[in-house]
Design an enzyme around this catalytic site. Structure first.
Site, mmCIF file in Angstrom:
data_model
loop_
_atom_site.group_PDB
_atom_site.id
_atom_site.type_symbol
_atom_site.label_atom_id
_atom_site.label_comp_id
_atom_site.label_asym_id
_atom_site.label_seq_id
_atom_site.Cartn_x
_atom_site.Cartn_y
_atom_site.Cartn_z
ATOM 1 N N HIS A 124 -10.816 22.502 -26.239
ATOM 2 C CA HIS A 124 -10.844 22.720 -27.686
ATOM 3 C C HIS A 124 -11.889 23.766 -28.052
ATOM 4 C CE1 HIS A 124 -8.230 19.339 -29.025
ATOM 5 N NE2 HIS A 124 -8.595 18.820 -27.853
ATOM 6 N N ASP A 159 -11.718 19.365 -21.978
ATOM 7 C CA ASP A 159 -11.555 18.833 -23.333
ATOM 8 C C ASP A 159 -12.556 19.481 -24.288
ATOM 9 O OD1 ASP A 159 -10.291 17.409 -25.284
ATOM 10 O OD2 ASP A 159 -11.182 15.475 -24.785
ATOM 11 N N HIS A 217 -1.067 15.516 -27.740
ATOM 12 C CA HIS A 217 -2.084 14.523 -27.401
ATOM 13 C C HIS A 217 -1.417 13.152 -27.434
ATOM 14 C CE1 HIS A 217 -5.126 17.626 -28.159
ATOM 15 N NE2 HIS A 217 -6.058 16.791 -27.737
ATOM 16 N N GLY A 262 -5.813 14.544 -32.956
ATOM 17 C CA GLY A 262 -6.416 13.643 -33.917
ATOM 18 C C GLY A 262 -6.207 12.198 -33.472
ATOM 19 N N GLU A 265 -4.085 8.684 -24.858
ATOM 20 C CA GLU A 265 -5.539 8.742 -24.690
ATOM 21 C C GLU A 265 -6.134 7.457 -25.244
ATOM 22 O OE1 GLU A 265 -9.362 11.606 -25.846
ATOM 23 O OE2 GLU A 265 -7.500 11.744 -26.999
ATOM 24 N N ASP A 290 -13.302 24.368 -30.891
ATOM 25 C CA ASP A 290 -14.374 23.826 -31.717
ATOM 26 C C ASP A 290 -15.164 22.750 -30.986
ATOM 27 O OD1 ASP A 290 -12.037 22.352 -31.770
ATOM 28 O OD2 ASP A 290 -12.314 21.588 -33.796
ATOM 29 N N HIS A 323 -6.572 22.289 -21.158
ATOM 30 C CA HIS A 323 -6.946 21.446 -22.297
ATOM 31 C C HIS A 323 -8.422 21.647 -22.616
ATOM 32 C CE1 HIS A 323 -5.878 17.620 -24.629
ATOM 33 N NE2 HIS A 323 -7.120 17.906 -24.974
#
Length: 370
Positions: A29, A308, A216, A189, A219, A31, A27
């Site tokens: 990202h 993350d 996701h 998101g 969370e 970006d 996991h």
């Protein structure tokens, strides 16, 4: 050396040695992992003038402080700046290349990096072109790492934004590229108000194509999100999933009673993509010492360690492991177990997962455990 002495030696983690042990990351990202200097340089090249700081150090500080708000929604706002500089072929390839190199330098031997192609169309690229450039960057980064003595394999997860309406399109994109480096699909998101069941068409398409996906869930939102991801959508893994503890009651003596959903998650060995530092930043957990990672690990859920967003959390896999060691007292056998958990849960064919476990992970930990 006696058995007890050997066990003690195996358990004592030398924090300085953490970058040398093999790691698996599920996991992360794309970006959320840019180098601050790269953000600055790409902004200059593409004419993006809205950066909140004008130096690499200033940017690093801003991203970390902005992400420390305790709000997932505020945390997600930081991505406006990184996504803005990832709109060109050169920008996408550079970010992907540096991602692979940085992970390899930290001892990561296998990673699944995710990003949302639909967010990178502002300068006229098509979805296919966006994916092609990111894959080219990852392959370049793998080669660069190998040339410097570090071997890494990076698979790509294509993410659809759960508040948008392109999930089926992104799922089709993932399947179209699955023999070229894309290993699965994801939705991400803000969870509240955007349940995973809204994207059933995409998940049904993935299942029909015998393709992997993660969601996701659990969370910033609780058990309903996890339940939908599993029962309605059929997810292979849970992105975060920390709120599964809402279905676990602890007795006065510390004994745990699992509810039906928690039992199901554990029984089915559904992997939890836990991201300790990020979970604190977004407010999913109030402090690292209260993170349910240890409880879930002791209860033998399939826990995995993840970063993350390395930029926003100012972290790496080595730092995440170090924080867990310092907080919960884990030893090398624990870290090896978490790493094998992740490799077992990767979206690779079984024989390839087994080869990395037997030929890379176990020998790597044998060195530090003596």
């Amino acid at each position: 050396m006696t058995h007890s002495e050997r066990t003690s030696a195996q358990s004592t983690v030398d924090i300085a040695a953490l970058p040398s042990v093999p790691k698996v990351l599920l996991h992360d990202h794309l970006d959320g992992g840019l180098r601050p200097a790269t953000v600055l340089e790409l902004a200059g090249e593409c004419g993006y003038t809205a950066l909140p700081a004008g130096t690499a150090d200033g940017l690093a500080t801003w991203f970390r402080e902005a992400a420390d708000s305790g709000s997932l929604e505020r945390y997600l706002e930081t991505f406006e700046h990184t996504v803005a500089v990832m709109q060109t072929p050169a920008g996408l390839e550079r970010v992907a290349r540096e991602c692979a190199v940085d992970l390899a330098d930290d001892g990561v031997v296998y990673a699944e990096v995710r990003f949302a192609p639909e967010q990178h169309l502002d300068r006229g690229l098509t979805l296919d072109e966006v994916v092609e450039h990111v894959l080219a960057g990852l392959r370049s980064g793998e080669s660069q790492a190998q040339a410097s003595g570090r071997r890494i394999r990076v698979g790509l997860l294509l993410t659809a934004m759960r508040h948008a309406a392109r999930s089926r399109e992104i799922a089709e994109l993932a399947v179209r590229f699955r023999d070229r480096g894309v290993v699965g699909f994801d939705i991400a998101g803000a969870e509240a108000g955007n349940p995973p069941s809204r994207h059933l068409d995409a998940f049904e398409y993935m299942r029909d194509a015998n393709a992997h996906f993660t969601i996701h869930a659990g969370e910033a939102f609780g058990l309903p999100s996890i339940h939908e991801a599993i029962a309605f959508c059929g997810t292979d893994r849970l992105g975060h999933g920390v709120r599964i503890t809402d279905d676990i009651d602890l007795g006065p003596g510390g004994e745990a009673r699992l509810g039906r959903l928690a039992n199901y998650v554990r029984d089915k060995r559904i992997p939890l993509e836990l991201c300790p530092s990020s979970n604190v930043q977004t407010g999913a957990v109030d402090a690292l010492e209260n993170h349910p990672f240890d409880l879930l690990a002791r209860l033998r859920f399939r826990v995995t360690v993840n970063t993350d967003n390395r930029l926003m959390s100012d972290t790496s896999m080595s730092r995440e492991m170090a924080r867990l060691v310092e907080t919960f007292g884990y030893g090398w056998p624990d870290l090896e177990r978490f790493t094998i958990n992740a490799m077992k849960s990767a979206f690779l064919p079984f024989d390839q997962r087994l080869a990395i476990i037997d030929d890379v992970i176990k020998p790597g930990y044998a060195v530090v455990m003596g």
